[in-house]
Design a protein around this motif. Structure first.
Motif, PDB file in Angstrom:
ATOM      1  N   SER A 249       0.980  -1.445   0.170  1.00 19.55           N
ATOM      2  CA  SER A 249      -0.101  -0.003   0.229  1.00 19.55           C
ATOM      3  C   SER A 249       0.996   0.828   0.255  1.00 19.55           C
ATOM      4  O   SER A 249       1.997   1.247   0.500  1.00 19.55           O
ATOM      5  N   GLU A 250       0.528   2.159  -0.797  1.00 17.98           N
ATOM      6  CA  GLU A 250       0.990   3.630  -0.320  1.00 17.98           C
ATOM      7  C   GLU A 250       0.960   4.504  -0.856  1.00 17.98           C
ATOM      8  O   GLU A 250      -0.949   4.808  -1.797  1.00 17.98           O
ATOM      9  N   GLY A 251       0.692   5.663   0.335  1.00 15.18           N
ATOM     10  CA  GLY A 251      -0.630   6.601   0.406  1.00 15.18           C
ATOM     11  C   GLY A 251      -0.542   7.468   1.707  1.00 15.18           C
ATOM     12  O   GLY A 251       0.134   6.694   2.905  1.00 15.18           O
ATOM     13  N   PRO A 252      -1.309   8.120   1.969  1.00 11.43           N
ATOM     14  CA  PRO A 252      -2.612   8.281   0.908  1.00 11.43           C
ATOM     15  C   PRO A 252      -1.845   9.946   1.121  1.00 11.43           C
ATOM     16  O   PRO A 252      -1.506  10.414   0.425  1.00 11.43           O
ATOM     17  N   GLU A 253      -2.264  10.173  -0.556  1.00  8.10           N
ATOM     18  CA  GLU A 253      -2.531  11.319  -1.216  1.00  8.10           C
ATOM     19  C   GLU A 253      -3.957  12.020  -1.505  1.00  8.10           C
ATOM     20  O   GLU A 253      -4.877  11.997  -2.389  1.00  8.10           O
ATOM     21  N   ARG A 254      -3.727  13.213  -0.433  1.00  8.79           N
ATOM     22  CA  ARG A 254      -5.167  13.827  -0.474  1.00  8.79           C
ATOM     23  C   ARG A 254      -5.175  14.813  -1.581  1.00  8.79           C
ATOM     24  O   ARG A 254      -5.125  15.590  -1.923  1.00  8.79           O
ATOM     25  N   ILE A 255      -6.797  14.874  -2.389  1.00  4.97           N
ATOM     26  CA  ILE A 255      -7.605  15.786  -3.082  1.00  4.97           C
ATOM     27  C   ILE A 255      -8.684  16.719  -2.313  1.00  4.97           C
ATOM     28  O   ILE A 255      -9.909  15.448  -1.954  1.00  4.97           O
ATOM     29  N   ALA A 256      -8.045  17.079  -2.104  1.00  3.68           N
ATOM     30  CA  ALA A 256      -9.758  18.334  -1.476  1.00  3.68           C
ATOM     31  C   ALA A 256     -11.229  18.767  -2.688  1.00  3.68           C
ATOM     32  O   ALA A 256     -10.878  19.198  -3.541  1.00  3.68           O
ATOM     33  N   PRO A 257     -12.081  18.879  -2.043  1.00  3.13           N
ATOM     34  CA  PRO A 257     -13.126  19.305  -2.938  1.00  3.13           C
ATOM     35  C   PRO A 257     -12.768  20.389  -3.523  1.00  3.13           C
ATOM     36  O   PRO A 257     -11.751  21.787  -3.158  1.00  3.13           O
ATOM     37  N   GLU A 258     -13.452  20.271  -5.246  1.00  2.00           N
ATOM     38  CA  GLU A 258     -12.995  21.606  -5.499  1.00  2.00           C
ATOM     39  C   GLU A 258     -14.228  22.881  -5.135  1.00  2.00           C
ATOM     40  O   GLU A 258     -15.242  23.142  -5.729  1.00  2.00           O
TER      41      GLU A 258
ATOM     42  N   LEU B 246     -13.688  15.069   1.116  1.00  2.00           N
ATOM     43  CA  LEU B 246     -12.279  14.912   0.641  1.00  2.00           C
ATOM     44  C   LEU B 246     -12.047  13.383   0.153  1.00  2.00           C
ATOM     45  O   LEU B 246     -13.047  12.557   0.633  1.00  2.00           O
ATOM     46  N   ARG B 247     -10.424  13.786  -0.746  1.00  2.00           N
ATOM     47  CA  ARG B 247     -10.588  12.378  -0.789  1.00  2.00           C
ATOM     48  C   ARG B 247      -9.027  11.437  -0.568  1.00  2.00           C
ATOM     49  O   ARG B 247      -7.810  12.470  -0.464  1.00  2.00           O
ATOM     50  N   ASP B 248      -8.958  10.765  -0.237  1.00  2.00           N
ATOM     51  CA  ASP B 248      -7.471   9.726   0.508  1.00  2.00           C
ATOM     52  C   ASP B 248      -7.252   9.219  -0.225  1.00  2.00           C
ATOM     53  O   ASP B 248      -7.806   7.649  -0.395  1.00  2.00           O
ATOM     54  N   TYR B 249      -6.703   9.280  -1.695  1.00  2.00           N
ATOM     55  CA  TYR B 249      -6.430   8.186  -2.751  1.00  2.00           C
ATOM     56  C   TYR B 249      -4.828   7.361  -2.035  1.00  2.00           C
ATOM     57  O   TYR B 249      -3.809   7.717  -1.684  1.00  2.00           O
TER      58      TYR B 249
END
Length: 513
Positions: free
Chosen positions: A455-464, A474-477
């Motif tokens: 497993s590698e992460g997380p990469e967080r992407i916030a909402p627009e 939000l999302r944690d990839y």
């Protein structure tokens, strides 16, 4: 030699009447309700144009829309479109070539026509102006017209002389202009105000001032619209002011005529090569490259048949263009044979003299462009696509696919690793943790359980936030790999107790090798 004659057409309320014509047709009558077109000003919307009902209410151009609404509670407001006005005015200039061959748009609300030698076709200048008035009125446009020996005189008389049409004969210019205000000289507001403060309120008063005195006073104003000396010389014909018509540029075309009818792909291929040999030097002379070409054959029975090709980057290389046509020549319907053929440049772009690298070899981008052109010519534009960046951090919005030959844009670039395949829509899954809030340990997706070993992460992407609702999470990839070596790109939507919903949800968004 025939004296020069210029007609100036002033379309008094062109923006508002164009708006009505677009929305209700040319036969729409004048409405009873006050209507204004608004344009954004430095301190809010202002009145760009208005109808007669709004004028009767005391409104005027340049006034603030908020003040106008206060003054006229039932005021109707529509948004102005200066770009569409300019485009329609240019088309109107082309339409006006029914009276003379040289016409062009004048500013934002006028037309200029060089009618030298054309008035006799309508029975004289007065009859010609009357015909123009009738034609503009039939199109739903209110016009004032004047014909004079110079552009400046015609412009001044159309806008400031009494009556809807004025004919100024040769030798009458000074007398006709003498009583008109200085604004009729096409001066800017600051210069006109200065002349008024000096007591020079009419063109005749300015013309009476010694020329040397005017030149000294306005010597720092080199632009014509700021210098009354230049404007006087133009109006009285002492300084040339050529009317450059807005005629389209001469089309780029090559043509071959034949003594005997020809047909067949082999013969057409030879003719196409000859046409390209004629057309490509002409494009090079103009510094242009073709984006779209049309090959047309003129049959002996009076019919025509055409095929088109398009390129992703402007080109004038004959061999490359010939290859694009090679797969389409069999679509030409020769009938009993062609007695003439033409090759037309339907669209072109400016193009420099070369597209080479530092060693003088063809640049790699040119080779890719040729490949795209050949694939498109054989398979069709819908079969050759490329990604174009869309300026979004969300993977599903980061890029779209468009025709590979369409200019502009490029593939999205990011320093973060992305999967080889992105699913069209994220698919919901269940994820189990080895320890609370630890990395994913098991993935249940499409009714199958997969044990995750890496497993590698997380990469967080916030909402627009500028386009999403306030409840969007939000999302944690994570990049994960199962025991069989299959790799997945998954994300967790939301956090526990983030106040934007219940428990976090998991989705599979991409697949790797």
């Amino acid at each position: 030699m025939t004296a020069r004659r210029i007609v100036s057409v002033w379309l008094l309320r062109f923006p508002i009447q164009r708006w009505r014509r677009r929305n209700f047709g040319p036969q729409a009558g004048e409405e009873d309700d006050p209507l204004v077109l608004s344009l954004q000003g430095p301190h809010g919307p202002v009145i760009h144009d208005l109808n007669a009902a709004a004028v009767r209410e005391g409104l005027s151009r340049g006034g603030r829309v908020t003040d106008a609404k206060t003054r006229v509670p039932g005021l109707l407001v529509a948004e102005a479109n200066p770009e569409a006005d300019a485009s329609d005015l240019k088309r109107l200039a082309a339409w006006s070539r029914r009276w003379c061959p040289w016409t062009r748009a004048d500013g934002t609300d006028g037309l200029l026509l060089d009618t030298t030698g054309s008035d006799h076709l309508k029975g004289g200048e007065a009859a010609m102006l009357a015909d123009m008035l009738q034609a503009f009125a039939a199109s739903g446009l209110t016009a004032r017209l004047a014909v004079a020996p110079t552009t400046g005189a015609a412009w001044a008389l159309a806008r400031r002389a009494p009556g809807v049409m004025t004919v100024c004969r040769e030798g009458e210019t000074a007398e006709r202009l003498a009583r008109l205000p200085v604004e009729a000289l096409r001066l800017d507001g600051e210069t006109a105000l200065l002349l008024n403060r000096l007591g020079l309120k009419t063109i005749g008063a300015v013309a009476a001032v010694p020329r040397e005195a005017l030149m000294r006073r306005f010597r720092s104003r080199r632009e014509a619209w700021r210098n009354p000396v230049i404007r006087l010389d133009q109006a009285f014909g002492r300084l040339a002011e050529p009317l450059k018509p807005g005629l389209p540029e001469t089309p780029m075309r090559a043509m071959k005529r034949f003594v005997e009818p020809v047909g067949g792909v082999e013969n057409v291929t030879v003719i196409l090569k000859a046409l390209l040999d004629d057309l490509c030097p002409e494009m090079e002379k103009r510094g242009a490259g073709a984006r779209r070409l049309k090959l047309t054959g003129y049959r002996t029975d009076g019919g025509t048949s055409s095929v088109y090709v398009a390129v992703s980057r402007a080109s004038r290389e004959a061999a490359h263009l010939a290859k694009l046509f090679a797969h389409r020549l069999d679509r030409l319907d020769c009938g009993y044979g062609f007695d003439a053929m033409t090759l037309d440049v339907m669209a072109f772009d400016p193009m420099d003299s070369g597209a080479q690298d530092l060693e003088g070899k063809s640049a790699a981008s040119v080779d890719v462009t040729r490949l795209i052109d050949r694939l498109t010519a054989r398979l069709g534009p819908e079969a050759v696509m490329r990604p174009v960046a869309q300026g979004s951090h969300l993977p599903e919005r980061a890029e779209i696919y468009t025709h590979a030959g369409k200019p502009g844009g490029g593939a999205v670039r990011t320093e973060r690793a992305r999967p080889l395949r992105l699913l069209q829509y994220p698919q919901e899954a269940q994820v189990l943790y080895a320890v609370p809030e630890g990395p994913p340990a098991r993935l249940v997706w499409q009714r199958r359980t997969r044990r995750l070993v890496r497993s590698e992460g997380p990469e967080r992407i916030a909402p627009e936030w500028w386009r999403e609702k306030s409840t969007t999470r939000l999302r944690d990839y994570y990049r994960v790999e199962d025991e069989a070596g299959r790799r997945y790109w998954i994300y967790r939507e939301g956090l526990p107790d983030d106040g934007r919903g219940g428990s976090p949800r998991w989705f599979v968004h991409g697949l790797d090798a």
